[in-house]
Design an enzyme around this catalytic site. Structure first.
Site, PDB file in Angstrom:
ATOM      1  NE  ARG A   1       6.529 -33.966  -0.601  1.00 47.97           N
ATOM      2  CZ  ARG A   1       7.829 -34.093  -1.424  1.00 47.97           C
ATOM      3  NH1 ARG A   1       8.466 -32.783  -1.478  1.00 47.97           N
ATOM      4  NH2 ARG A   1       8.334 -34.993  -1.697  1.00 47.97           N
TER       5      ARG A   1
ATOM      6  CG  HIS B   1       6.213 -34.703  -4.352  1.00 49.74           C
ATOM      7  ND1 HIS B   1       5.821 -35.922  -4.658  1.00 49.74           N
ATOM      8  CD2 HIS B   1       7.539 -34.528  -4.658  1.00 49.74           C
ATOM      9  CE1 HIS B   1       6.947 -36.507  -4.706  1.00 49.74           C
ATOM     10  NE2 HIS B   1       8.197 -35.686  -4.866  1.00 49.74           N
TER      11      HIS B   1
ATOM     12  CG  ASP C   1       9.536 -38.659  -4.605  1.00 47.32           C
ATOM     13  OD1 ASP C   1       9.865 -38.068  -5.735  1.00 47.32           O
ATOM     14  OD2 ASP C   1       9.654 -37.741  -3.545  1.00 47.32           O
TER      15      ASP C   1
ATOM     16  CD  GLU D   1      14.616 -35.110  -5.732  1.00 44.32           C
ATOM     17  OE1 GLU D   1      14.932 -34.545  -4.975  1.00 44.32           O
ATOM     18  OE2 GLU D   1      13.482 -35.550  -6.285  1.00 44.32           O
TER      19      GLU D   1
ATOM     20  CG  HIS E   1      11.039 -36.147  -8.561  1.00 50.21           C
ATOM     21  ND1 HIS E   1      10.474 -35.436  -7.526  1.00 50.21           N
ATOM     22  CD2 HIS E   1      10.172 -35.493  -9.744  1.00 50.21           C
ATOM     23  CE1 HIS E   1       9.744 -34.432  -7.688  1.00 50.21           C
ATOM     24  NE2 HIS E   1       9.809 -34.376  -9.293  1.00 50.21           N
TER      25      HIS E   1
END
Length: 225
Positions: A96, A140, A147, A204, A207
């Protein structure tokens, strides 16, 4: 040789830097997941409006997924393990860009933009940053976090008891108010990823970060394209 840009953050009251981030635009050590795992499916949420902001996110110019080559090699091991059990991977996000994280923070600080409330039904938007659901620095961005979930080989749905980016205790991997099937499905994914060398996140279930990630202090900012 890699080219890095060091960005210094300074307070308004002193002239010396308090900390420094290494920001890189070099994608030499990255590869597309599809270049190694040819049966993975993709639903790159930040390339679309189907995310908590309700809008496409900066830095996502194509619905593609990159990882560092080290993380991708480990993910391929997990994919093979899951394939032998009748599953394949569905990728929601991986590398990301830092500009995407900055986009998240701007959205949180905009009181006039509610985004998509279905992703945070029991929270105020301002709590997303304070509650560490969204971070100003994301793993990320270092390139070795992914993810994901599992689907059946024929593309069939696998019930995980909650969806991606649902900011709720339901998303915690050890959340107990689930069916036995949902708990079992989460465990299948977790076991394969941990065995392949990834660390899970306690908030999460989707993740995972490569335990021995190669860029622990570098945040990348090249576009996903």
């Amino acid at each position: 040789m890699k080219k890095f840009l060091v960005v210094l953050s300074v307070t308004t009251c002193i002239s010396l830097p308090t900390w420094a981030d290494i920001i890189s635009y070099d994608k030499t050590d990255f590869a597309l997941i599809s270049s190694v795992i040819d049966d993975a499916a993709y639903d790159i949420r930040y390339y679309s409006s189907n995310n908590f902001t309700g809008a496409k996110i900066d830095g996502y110019k194509a619905p593609r997924a990159y990882l560092t080559k080290e993380a991708l090699a480990a993910l391929a091991i997990a994919a093979e393990d899951l394939r032998s059990q009748g599953y394949r991977l569905l990728i929601w996000d991986s590398y990301r860009p830092q500009k995407a994280v900055d986009n998240f923070v701007r959205w949180i600080n905009d009181p006039n933009d509610e985004g998509d409330k279905t992703f945070y039904p029991q929270l105020q938007k301002s709590n997303l940053l304070a509650g560490m659901y969204i971070m100003e620095k994301s793993g990320h961005t270092r390139g070795s976090t992914v993810d994901l979930t599992i689907i059946r080989k024929d593309g069939g749905f696998v019930d995980m008891g909650g969806t991606f980016d649902l900011f709720s205790e339901i998303s915690h991997p050890d959340y107990q108010n689930l069916t036995d099937e949902q708990k079992h499905n989460r465990q299948i994914l977790r076991d394969a990823m941990v065995k392949a060398g990834f660390d899970p996140l306690d908030s999460e279930w989707w993740h995972f970060t490569l335990k021995d990630e190669p860029y622990k202090d570098t945040y990348f900012n090249f576009d996903v394209e």
